[in-house]
Design an enzyme around this catalytic site. Structure first.
Site, PDB file in Angstrom:
ATOM      1  N   GLY A 285       0.855  -1.181   0.000  1.00  0.00           N
ATOM      2  CA  GLY A 285       0.000   0.000   0.000  1.00  0.00           C
ATOM      3  C   GLY A 285       0.889   1.229   0.000  1.00  0.00           C
ATOM      4  O   GLY A 285       1.086   1.903  -1.000  1.00  0.00           O
ATOM      5  N   CYS A 352      -9.281  21.186  18.759  1.00  0.00           N
ATOM      6  CA  CYS A 352      -9.204  21.513  20.184  1.00  0.00           C
ATOM      7  C   CYS A 352      -8.606  20.372  21.001  1.00  0.00           C
ATOM      8  O   CYS A 352      -9.215  19.914  21.960  1.00  0.00           O
ATOM      9  CB  CYS A 352     -10.601  21.842  20.682  1.00  0.00           C
ATOM     10  SG  CYS A 352     -11.769  20.567  20.212  1.00  0.00           S
TER      11      CYS A 352
HETATM   12  N1  LLP Z   1      -2.131  -6.298   3.507  1.00  0.00           N
HETATM   13  C1  LLP Z   1      -2.793  -6.359   4.686  1.00  0.00           C
HETATM   14  C2  LLP Z   1      -3.509  -7.579   5.040  1.00  0.00           C
HETATM   15  C3  LLP Z   1      -2.769  -5.254   5.545  1.00  0.00           C
HETATM   16  O1  LLP Z   1      -3.408  -5.321   6.712  1.00  0.00           O
HETATM   17  C4  LLP Z   1      -2.065  -4.073   5.180  1.00  0.00           C
HETATM   18  C5  LLP Z   1      -2.035  -2.905   6.052  1.00  0.00           C
HETATM   19  C6  LLP Z   1      -1.416  -4.052   3.915  1.00  0.00           C
HETATM   20  C7  LLP Z   1      -1.465  -5.190   3.123  1.00  0.00           C
HETATM   21  C8  LLP Z   1      -0.671  -2.849   3.414  1.00  0.00           C
HETATM   22  O2  LLP Z   1       0.357  -2.456   4.240  1.00  0.00           O
HETATM   23  P1  LLP Z   1       1.447  -1.388   3.704  1.00  0.00           P
HETATM   24  O3  LLP Z   1       2.145  -1.985   2.519  1.00  0.00           O
HETATM   25  O4  LLP Z   1       0.727  -0.151   3.341  1.00  0.00           O
HETATM   26  O5  LLP Z   1       2.342  -1.176   4.867  1.00  0.00           O
HETATM   27  N2  LLP Z   1      -2.627   3.347   9.215  1.00  0.00           N
HETATM   28  C9  LLP Z   1      -1.290   2.831   9.416  1.00  0.00           C
HETATM   29  C10 LLP Z   1      -1.019   1.608   8.578  1.00  0.00           C
HETATM   30  C11 LLP Z   1      -1.990   0.473   8.818  1.00  0.00           C
HETATM   31  C12 LLP Z   1      -1.700  -0.705   7.934  1.00  0.00           C
HETATM   32  C13 LLP Z   1      -2.726  -1.775   8.090  1.00  0.00           C
HETATM   33  N3  LLP Z   1      -2.584  -2.873   7.203  1.00  0.00           N
HETATM   34  C14 LLP Z   1      -0.268   3.917   9.126  1.00  0.00           C
HETATM   35  O6  LLP Z   1      -0.658   5.061   8.816  1.00  0.00           O
HETATM   36  O7  LLP Z   1       0.928   3.683   9.238  1.00  0.00           O
END
Ligand code: LLP
Length: 427
Positions: A285, A352
């Protein structure tokens, strides 16, 4: 931390003269036209990132399933679909978005620890690539739905690989004792139930270790677990597994110089998986969209208080939560450089709460009210995590490509925020 963080190799922007540009468009032009706060995404940066990953796995069977949760704007999804990506989804809403962006259902994976019957039925009806189960109870639910809908269903099983990772605890997802995945010792039972059910086929085993990882080592351990598991399952009659899904998690450089080296990551993965003949599924992602985006915000006030300097901007943690929620570092740059002396400031929003900040004790060139700042690395987990807290409309989203820009999602209007509410629900 300031301009030194602004290497265009880490963020999809560059400074031309005094002005910060994205793909040939001055960010100040976008702010003038669309207003602030606004997320701006660089299409070319996403293409580059996709290309790097695809080349690293060229010649071995692989599929890149973009994790839609990172940035689900239809313009981003359409771009990635055109590049050849599939998609990893975690809700019925994301599934509908992916279909709206034109993804073919067989390129979709449905992950997630708490899928509802309605979401599962939608996925089964659409005949998606596979549903990754996270518990035996979910498996039984899917079996019932497959019978009722009289549809065949391809399944993956996400295991808890029990691998420790170095990242923020909120985004570490592959360790023992957290909610994700089927415990490894329960997987043989899951595979047996799938084998016995005429409508179910196990086609993948999966893991997701965590997010913002910069070391390939945990992948090595996790993939070994998965390979051992595939062998054990074959030993008990499951011969339908085509793919090993190693999840997402590839970390990006938000300004501290640390990023997953794709070459070493790919060589770890290839070394282990090429001999198996299985297809590797990736679910990145952040790697694809994180540094493709900036959040444009305007300085409202500068204030000296309690021996500190505050720069108060028009974006808040409702727009971009990462600094507040994960204490995440994000480089911040002036959109027009004025060559002023640096000062140590807190960059804070209008909400706030004291936790409403983008940077604490950051050395930035002095700014004045009315000037624009760009918060870097806001392309993933930015807009998608935004809220209407304080009855603040969610920001606009803009896509830049080939020297032009277009609005990919208009700013919400204040009136729309309460238009559906009923002040007298009991009358
Ligand atoms: N696949 C699964 C099953 C996942 O749960 C996630 C992310 C991804 C792929 C993608 O992960 P990436 O490649 O983006 O690291 N809100 C948090 C990140 C939460 C990620 C949750 N799962 C942040 O802003 O760092």
């Amino acid at each position: 931390m300031g301009e030194s963080l602004l290497s265009s190799s880490i963020a999809g922007v560059e400074r031309v003269g005094s002005s910060l540009q994205m793909a040939g468009v001055a960010l100040s032009d976008i702010a003038e036209t669309v207003g602030t706060p606004t997320f701006v995404y660089n299409a070319e940066f996403i293409r580059d990132r996709y290309g790097i990953l695809a080349r690293a796995f060229a010649g071995m069977p692989h599929r890149i399933h973009y994790a839609v949760k990172a940035n689900s704007n239809l313009a981003v999804l359409r771009l990635l679909r055109e590049l050849g990506a599939g998609a990893d989804l975690v809700s019925g809403g994301e599934l509908r978005r992916a279909l709206a962006a034109g993804f073919s259902p067989d390129r979709l994976i449905f992950s997630g620890v708490g899928k509802t019957d309605a979401e599962l039925s939608l996925a089964i009806d659409e005949g998606i690539g596979h549903i990754a189960i996270e518990s035996l109870a979910e498996l039984d639910r899917i079996a019932t739905l497959a019978d009722a809908l009289q549809r065949d269903v391809r399944l993956g099983v996400r295991i808890n690989p029990e691998v420790t990772t170095e990242t923020h605890p909120y985004i570490s997802t592959g360790e023992k004792g957290i909610k994700f995945g089927v415990p490894v010792d329960r997987v043989p039972e899951a595979a047996r139930r799938i084998l016995e059910h005429p409508r179910l086929t196990l086609t993948a085993v999966a893991m997701h270790l965590g997010s913002q990882l910069t070391d390939p080592e945990p992948y090595l351990h996790g993939i070994r677990h998965l390979l051992e598991l595939v062998e054990a399952l074959e030993g008990q009659g499951t011969t339908t597994i085509e793919a090993i899904d190693i999840g997402g998690g590839l970390g990006v450089d938000y300004g501290d110089g640390r990023e997953m080296a794709i070459s070493s990551f790919a060589s770890v993965v290839r070394g282990l998986l090429e001999p198996s003949g299985l297809t590797v599924y990736l679910e990145p992602g952040r790697y694809l969209t994180g540094n493709a985006g900036v959040l444009l915000t305007r300085v409202l006030y500068c204030k000296h208080s309690g021996g500190k300097e505050f720069v108060i901007v028009d974006a808040g943690f409702n727009d971009f939560l990462r600094p507040s929620r994960y204490q995440a570092l994000h480089a911040i740059a002036e959109v027009e450089a004025h060559g002023r002396e640096a000062r140590v400031v807190d960059v804070v929003g209008p909400i706030c709460e004291t936790g409403d900040f983008f940077a604490l004790e950051r050395s930035l060139p002095a700014v004045e009210p009315g000037e624009l700042l760009a918060v870097m690395g806001a392309g993933a987990y930015g807009f998608v995590m935004s809220s209407n807290y304080n009855t603040r409309p969610r920001a606009a989203e803009v896509m830049v490509d080939g020297g032009r820009f277009g609005v990919a999602r208009p700013r919400e209007s204040e009136a729309a925020l309460f238009a559906g509410e009923n002040p007298t629900p009991l009358e």
